[in-house]
Design a protein around this motif. Structure first.
Motif, PDB file in Angstrom:
ATOM      1  N   ALA A 105      45.333   2.476 -90.351  1.00 24.56           N
ATOM      2  CA  ALA A 105      43.659   3.237 -90.185  1.00 24.56           C
ATOM      3  C   ALA A 105      44.802   4.527 -90.831  1.00 24.56           C
ATOM      4  N   SER A 106      45.393   4.609 -89.843  1.00 21.82           N
ATOM      5  CA  SER A 106      45.707   6.575 -89.932  1.00 21.82           C
ATOM      6  C   SER A 106      47.608   6.506 -90.008  1.00 21.82           C
ATOM      7  N   PRO A 107      48.972   6.452 -90.686  1.00 24.52           N
ATOM      8  CA  PRO A 107      49.824   6.555 -89.920  1.00 24.52           C
ATOM      9  C   PRO A 107      49.883   7.383 -89.361  1.00 24.52           C
ATOM     10  N   PRO A 108      49.644   8.951 -90.078  1.00 31.49           N
ATOM     11  CA  PRO A 108      49.347  10.185 -89.386  1.00 31.49           C
ATOM     12  C   PRO A 108      49.071  10.372 -87.821  1.00 31.49           C
ATOM     13  N   ALA A 109      47.941   9.400 -87.699  1.00 31.97           N
ATOM     14  CA  ALA A 109      47.982  10.131 -85.779  1.00 31.97           C
ATOM     15  C   ALA A 109      48.260   8.703 -84.732  1.00 31.97           C
ATOM     16  N   ALA A 110      49.165   7.698 -85.687  1.00 30.39           N
ATOM     17  CA  ALA A 110      49.856   6.703 -84.991  1.00 30.39           C
ATOM     18  C   ALA A 110      51.171   7.680 -84.602  1.00 30.39           C
ATOM     19  N   VAL A 111      52.075   8.390 -85.371  1.00 27.58           N
ATOM     20  CA  VAL A 111      52.993   9.974 -85.226  1.00 27.58           C
ATOM     21  C   VAL A 111      52.431  10.735 -84.561  1.00 27.58           C
ATOM     22  N   GLY A 112      51.784  11.480 -84.189  1.00 26.74           N
ATOM     23  CA  GLY A 112      50.745  12.048 -83.601  1.00 26.74           C
ATOM     24  C   GLY A 112      50.334  13.319 -83.760  1.00 26.74           C
ATOM     25  N   ASP A 113      50.191  13.155 -85.235  1.00 30.22           N
ATOM     26  CA  ASP A 113      50.059  14.637 -86.054  1.00 30.22           C
ATOM     27  C   ASP A 113      49.119  14.835 -85.641  1.00 30.22           C
ATOM     28  N   PRO A 114      48.639  16.218 -84.999  1.00 32.40           N
ATOM     29  CA  PRO A 114      47.099  17.099 -84.543  1.00 32.40           C
ATOM     30  C   PRO A 114      46.069  17.093 -85.193  1.00 32.40           C
ATOM     31  N   ALA A 115      46.155  16.905 -86.212  1.00 28.59           N
ATOM     32  CA  ALA A 115      45.053  16.891 -87.397  1.00 28.59           C
ATOM     33  C   ALA A 115      44.267  15.197 -87.757  1.00 28.59           C
ATOM     34  N   ALA A 116      45.125  14.504 -87.629  1.00 31.12           N
ATOM     35  CA  ALA A 116      44.573  13.525 -87.989  1.00 31.12           C
ATOM     36  C   ALA A 116      44.148  12.798 -86.734  1.00 31.12           C
ATOM     37  N   LEU A 117      44.701  12.953 -85.995  1.00 29.47           N
ATOM     38  CA  LEU A 117      44.172  12.802 -84.084  1.00 29.47           C
ATOM     39  C   LEU A 117      43.293  12.754 -84.195  1.00 29.47           C
ATOM     40  N   SER A 118      43.050  14.660 -84.431  1.00 31.48           N
ATOM     41  CA  SER A 118      41.456  15.362 -84.057  1.00 31.48           C
ATOM     42  C   SER A 118      40.167  14.164 -84.717  1.00 31.48           C
ATOM     43  N   GLN A 119      40.395  14.516 -86.629  1.00 28.53           N
ATOM     44  CA  GLN A 119      39.908  13.029 -87.094  1.00 28.53           C
ATOM     45  C   GLN A 119      39.087  11.907 -86.117  1.00 28.53           C
ATOM     46  N   ILE A 120      40.738  10.871 -85.845  1.00 31.42           N
ATOM     47  CA  ILE A 120      41.049   9.669 -84.824  1.00 31.42           C
ATOM     48  C   ILE A 120      39.030   9.930 -83.938  1.00 31.42           C
ATOM     49  N   GLU A 121      39.763  11.228 -82.982  1.00 29.76           N
ATOM     50  CA  GLU A 121      39.109  11.799 -82.131  1.00 29.76           C
ATOM     51  C   GLU A 121      36.804  11.953 -82.399  1.00 29.76           C
ATOM     52  N   GLY A 122      36.839  11.997 -83.157  1.00 36.19           N
ATOM     53  CA  GLY A 122      35.182  12.354 -83.642  1.00 36.19           C
ATOM     54  C   GLY A 122      35.178  11.219 -84.467  1.00 36.19           C
ATOM     55  N   LEU A 123      35.881  10.649 -85.164  1.00 39.81           N
ATOM     56  CA  LEU A 123      35.145   8.950 -84.589  1.00 39.81           C
ATOM     57  C   LEU A 123      34.807   8.165 -83.480  1.00 39.81           C
ATOM     58  N   VAL A 124      35.738   8.402 -82.624  1.00 36.15           N
ATOM     59  CA  VAL A 124      35.812   8.234 -81.500  1.00 36.15           C
ATOM     60  C   VAL A 124      34.223   8.125 -80.801  1.00 36.15           C
ATOM     61  N   ASN A 125      34.498   9.272 -80.340  1.00 38.99           N
ATOM     62  CA  ASN A 125      32.731   9.930 -80.489  1.00 38.99           C
ATOM     63  C   ASN A 125      31.860   9.855 -80.767  1.00 38.99           C
ATOM     64  N   GLN A 126      31.808   9.171 -82.452  1.00 34.33           N
ATOM     65  CA  GLN A 126      30.762   8.958 -82.850  1.00 34.33           C
ATOM     66  C   GLN A 126      30.640   7.282 -82.353  1.00 34.33           C
ATOM     67  N   GLN A 127      31.211   6.205 -82.318  1.00 36.94           N
ATOM     68  CA  GLN A 127      31.257   5.127 -82.095  1.00 36.94           C
ATOM     69  C   GLN A 127      30.766   4.618 -80.924  1.00 36.94           C
ATOM     70  N   SER A 128      31.119   6.026 -79.622  1.00 37.38           N
ATOM     71  CA  SER A 128      30.860   5.368 -78.285  1.00 37.38           C
ATOM     72  C   SER A 128      29.196   6.166 -78.740  1.00 37.38           C
ATOM     73  N   LEU A 129      28.943   7.141 -78.752  1.00 34.27           N
ATOM     74  CA  LEU A 129      27.592   7.370 -79.009  1.00 34.27           C
ATOM     75  C   LEU A 129      26.724   6.456 -80.065  1.00 34.27           C
ATOM     76  N   MET A 130      26.945   6.067 -80.932  1.00 31.34           N
ATOM     77  CA  MET A 130      26.478   4.774 -82.004  1.00 31.34           C
ATOM     78  C   MET A 130      25.721   3.177 -80.924  1.00 31.34           C
TER      79      MET A 130
END
Length: 509
Positions: free
Chosen positions: A444-469
């Motif tokens: 889904a997101s290779p940059p997030a898998a290698v620890g890119d801060p911007a990509a991880l921030s985007q993933i965190e936003g999706l996790v928050n959204q899905q958790s709330l939903m």
């Protein structure tokens, strides 16, 4: 067995109904219209984000305490006189709320607004039953129910528009023209009801007030105080249990209790109280969930949220107006069952919501739920009083309103607590899978898998959204279960046409 008095036709019934419903809608709107204006009040009143909630709490607690005493006040001072006084007091303190200059004055004025407004809804239901013959009670309750149930739906939208277009103070000023028209109409045409002076059971009223006030305070303050981790909540729970326990013992043993226990021997009314409690849970709990969901997950502004939720009110009004005309032809219990089925179906549909859906699913589920709640509310409001002695009517309508409001408060508290707790749990479970060893993250997101801060921030936003939903979906499923559990209660109701005619009609001078 006494001979029932024939119904005496009341002149200007249409004008009386309009005036009564204006007063009712005005009061019901005020329970939700001020919610969206709270952030704007903070600066003007010198309050904080925590203390501003007392603007809502003071009104809710005062109205809850004063609702049960409506019957005694009506008998002591007269129904018409009490209704007119309630409308005047409500409007006067609405104006004072609009000019409040500090948090303390606002809380005081809101408290008094709740004191005067508490009697409006019970008396409106009582008068509509009084001025209509029994065969028209279904239509009368349809009109009354439309105001009771549609008011909370349009309240937040109207409050948001007034706040954005003018000022938060107009949330209260809007009551002035409505109140004046309602007062003039009722003063001119409302019939005089014969008084029945009875003694006042101060101890019973004090115990019931303690129980109701402490319970409402606990439910309203629970979220801010972190519930049972707070000593305040435990104290309020103890006071509520003590008040209700002593009140129950007092009612069963006293010679002239505050509320005659015979009122609960009527099977239709007792079952109706349970039903209206459930309706309170479902109606306002779902209304409390949807606006923040649409705002947080879908990014809708206040006005758009109101437009999307409007079909729910339209569905409610349509079903109420239709059922009011067909109740004398179809078994009211069948209508209640159909309404419960539609409500359960709408909540099942809502449990399929997702952040990727469009407005269509929200609109259709809202219409279905509105239709369902309307089909339940009108027959229930009619059946609950169909077999009840008329002398208990004002006390009964007060209890009917009180139980509905308590159900709403409990429902909102439960779904709010579950939403917060489940969001935390869902976030922890979903976050556990966000690690470099998960092949799905690499896909889904290779940059997030290698620890890119911007990509991880985007993933965190999706996790928050899905958790709330997911948490919202769990709440909708819970309300669906509550609706389904209510089905067996239908078989405890008796058909209105089998009601005893022994009780005399209210004497209209």
């Amino acid at each position: 067995m006494s001979t029932p008095k024939p119904f005496r036709e009341v002149p200007h019934r249409g004008l009386i109904t309009i005036a009564i419903m204006l007063a009712t809608v005005m009061q019901v709107l005020d329970t939700t219209i001020a919610n969206v204006a709270l952030p704007s009040m903070v600066g003007d009143l010198g309050a904080s984000a925590d203390t501003i909630n007392w603007v809502l709490t003071s009104y809710i607690v005062a109205a809850a305490i004063m609702t049960p005493v409506t019957g005694w006040l009506a008998d002591r001072f007269g129904r018409k006189e009490l209704f007119l006084t309630a409308v005047v007091g409500f409007v006067v303190f609405s104006m004072l709320c609009g000019v409040a200059w500090s948090l303390e004055t606002m809380v005081l004025f809101r408290l008094m607004q709740g004191v005067f407004g508490a009697a409006i809804v019970p008396l409106s239901q009582t008068f509509l039953l009084d001025i209509n013959p029994k065969e028209r009670h279904g239509q009368a309750m349809a009109i009354w129910g439309a105001g009771i149930m549609v008011g909370p739906i349009i309240g937040p939208t109207l409050g948001g528009w007034l706040t954005e277009s003018f000022n938060w103070r107009w949330v209260f000023f809007i009551n002035l023209p409505i109140g004046i028209i309602a007062f003039l109409g009722m003063a001119a045409y409302l019939p005089n009801i014969a008084r029945c002076v009875r003694g006042f059971d101060f101890f019973g009223f004090a115990m019931l007030s303690l129980g109701v006030g402490a319970l409402q305070l606990m439910l309203d303050r629970g979220g801010d105080a972190d519930w049972f981790s707070s000593a305040e909540i435990w104290i309020e729970l103890g006071l509520a249990i003590s008040g209700f326990w002593v009140f129950t013992i007092h009612v069963l043993s006293a010679e002239n209790p505050f509320i005659d226990p015979k009122i609960f021997l009527d099977r239709n009314f007792a079952t109706g109280l349970v039903f209206i409690f459930i309706i309170g849970v479902i109606l306002l709990a779902s209304l409390a969930l949807l606006p923040p969901m649409l705002s947080t997950i879908f990014g809708y502004p206040t006005i758009t949220t109101g437009v999307v939720m409007a079909p729910r009110g339209v569905g409610t009004m349509i079903s109420m107006l239709v059922v009011g005309r067909i109740m004398h032809r179809i078994d009211a219990r069948l209508l209640v069952m159909i309404g419960l089925g539609l409500t359960a179906q709408s909540l099942y549909t809502m449990s399929g919501f997702s952040p990727q859906m469009d407005n269509w699913l929200i609109l259709t589920s809202g219409v279905i739920q509105g239709l369902g709640l309307g089909l339940v509310f009108v027959p229930l409001s009619t059946i609950a009083f169909a077999t009840l002695d008329v002398r208990f009517r004002t006390d009964a309508t007060a209890l009917f309103s009180l139980v509905r409001n308590i159900g709403s408060s409990i429902g909102i508290s439960i779904v709010s607590v579950m939403l917060v707790r489940n969001t935390q749990i869902n976030h922890a479970e979903l976050s556990a899978h966000i690690n470099p060893f998960n092949p799905n993250l690499w896909a889904a997101s290779p940059p997030a898998a290698v620890g890119d801060p911007a990509a991880l921030s985007q993933i965190e936003g999706l996790v928050n959204q899905q958790s709330l939903m997911i948490s919202y979906i769990n709440d909708f499923k819970l309300m669906m279960v509550v609706t389904l559990v209510a089905f067996p209660l239908v078989f405890l109701l008796r058909k209105p046409q089998k009601a005893s005619a022994a009780a005399p009609a209210a004497h209209i001078d």
